[in-house]
Design a protein around this motif. Structure first.
Motif, PDB file in Angstrom:
ATOM      1  N   HIS A 124      -6.582   8.179  -3.909  1.00 15.73           N
ATOM      2  CA  HIS A 124      -6.189   7.271  -4.981  1.00 15.73           C
ATOM      3  C   HIS A 124      -7.341   6.348  -5.369  1.00 15.73           C
ATOM      4  N   TYR A 152       1.533   4.151  -2.825  1.00 15.22           N
ATOM      5  CA  TYR A 152       1.356   5.576  -2.514  1.00 15.22           C
ATOM      6  C   TYR A 152       2.575   6.390  -2.948  1.00 15.22           C
ATOM      7  N   GLN A 188       0.827  -1.204   0.000  1.00 12.03           N
ATOM      8  CA  GLN A 188       0.000   0.000   0.000  1.00 12.03           C
ATOM      9  C   GLN A 188       0.868   1.264   0.000  1.00 12.03           C
ATOM     10  N   TRP A 189       1.911   1.281   0.834  1.00  8.30           N
ATOM     11  CA  TRP A 189       2.755   2.468   0.925  1.00  8.30           C
ATOM     12  C   TRP A 189       3.650   2.616  -0.296  1.00  8.30           C
ATOM     13  N   PHE A 224      -5.027   4.876   0.139  1.00 14.58           N
ATOM     14  CA  PHE A 224      -5.433   6.260   0.360  1.00 14.58           C
ATOM     15  C   PHE A 224      -6.694   6.591  -0.436  1.00 14.58           C
ATOM     16  N   SER A 260       2.584   9.339  -5.694  1.00 13.64           N
ATOM     17  CA  SER A 260       2.690  10.728  -5.223  1.00 13.64           C
ATOM     18  C   SER A 260       4.069  11.336  -5.443  1.00 13.64           C
ATOM     19  N   SER A 295      -3.138   1.205  -3.566  1.00 13.70           N
ATOM     20  CA  SER A 295      -2.976   2.214  -2.528  1.00 13.70           C
ATOM     21  C   SER A 295      -4.196   2.250  -1.618  1.00 13.70           C
TER      22      SER A 295
END
Length: 313
Positions: free
Chosen positions: A263, A62, A58-59, A260, A66, A258
């Protein structure tokens, strides 16, 4: 004659039998405790590994979304009970080499570690006399983007800044277009390898917010930050005959991976669009001063924002 043997009332034998029973009980408790401890440790390790791997995906998604050409280059996990904390490094691919730009942490698991972070910021760009930049930990400025469908009071232009810089360098520059272009409409004869394409993932409500901010706020704070500009890279030089479908499909997978909300919302906006219908709002390019200047001369370039700079070796 007494039907019970005198041995039944032998005190020494009774104590011996009791001590033997105690030893068996203690051994049983110790063995059970060891088995339970080992079992719980294995279970805790398995849970921590599962959530650590899930959080990493997930990170990493991200970071890749980003940070143009950014990725997690190293992680070190510290596990606790049913979770833990991961310390990670973010690197950016600058065409000829990768550079570590930041170090951060994230928590994972059912019972993550307590994360306490302290810091302080400077006053650069908060007076309204200059752009309100954000800076990465290694000192690089975060790039600014300007949506073609928003009328800004002022646009960033770092062409003079780049021309004044000395030495043989590789520059990272964000270029915002004068209008949205589809893949087949881009007027460039060729773009260098490592070009990053800024994609129009914004919903109608986001666009209304951008337009209202540009109208009401000071020019120094109205732009789209690097972390809010989503896109993907191509490793090969881009020409008018190039097809970005493969890179676009990977981009959609990252939006799905992701955790977030922004997203996820972007994925819902883009999931039914084919690459031929995707609007490209700008690019991030990497090259020498001469290579950058040649592309910046194109009439479709509305704004330019310098990011990282490295020695060309």
């Amino acid at each position: 004659m007494n039907e019970f043997s005198d041995d039944v009332f032998d005190e020494k034998k009774i104590k011996k039998a009791i001590n033997k029973g105690k030893r068996r009980t203690i051994i049983t408790i110790v063995l059970v405790s060891i088995i339970v401890f080992v079992g719980l440790s294995i279970a805790n390790f398995a849970v921590s590994v599962y959530f650590s791997q899930k959080a990493f995906k997930q990170w990493d998604a991200y970071v890749r979304l980003s940070t143009p050409n950014g990725y997690i280059s190293k992680t070190i996990d510290s596990s606790g009970i049913l979770g833990g904390m991961s310390h990670y490094k973010i690197s950016k691919d600058m065409k000829i080499k990768s550079i570590v730009i930041e170090q951060k942490q994230y928590q994972f698991g059912l019972k993550p570690s307590v994360l306490i972070s302290r810091g302080s910021g400077g006053s650069i760009g908060v007076t309204g006399e200059d752009w309100q930049f954000a800076y990465k930990e290694n000192g690089w400025r975060e790039m600014l983007f300007f949506h073609p469908n928003v009328a800004y009071k002022k646009y960033k232009n770092d062409e003079d800044l780049i021309n004044r810089m000395q030495g043989n360098k590789i520059y990272e520059v964000a270029l915002s277009f004068d209008k949205p272009y589809k893949q087949g409409e881009l007027p460039f004869i060729e773009l260098p390898e490592m070009t990053w394409f800024w994609v129009n993932t914004y919903s109608n409500s986001q666009m209304k917010t951008f337009q209202q901010e540009a109208k009401e706020y000071d020019w120094s704070a109205t732009f789209i930050r690097e972390s809010e500009a989503l896109g993907f890279s191509t490793r090969n030089p881009f020409t008018s005959t190039s097809n970005l479908e493969y890179e676009y499909n990977d981009f959609l997978k990252l939006l799905q991976a992701s955790a977030f909300r922004e997203h996820k919302n972007a994925y819902n906006t883009m999931k039914n669009k084919k690459i031929d219908d995707v609007e490209i709002l700008g690019i991030v390019i990497y090259g020498t001063k001469d290579e950058i200047a040649e592309i910046m001369k194109e009439p479709i370039i509305k704004a330019s924002s310098l990011g990282g700079v490295i020695d060309n070796y």
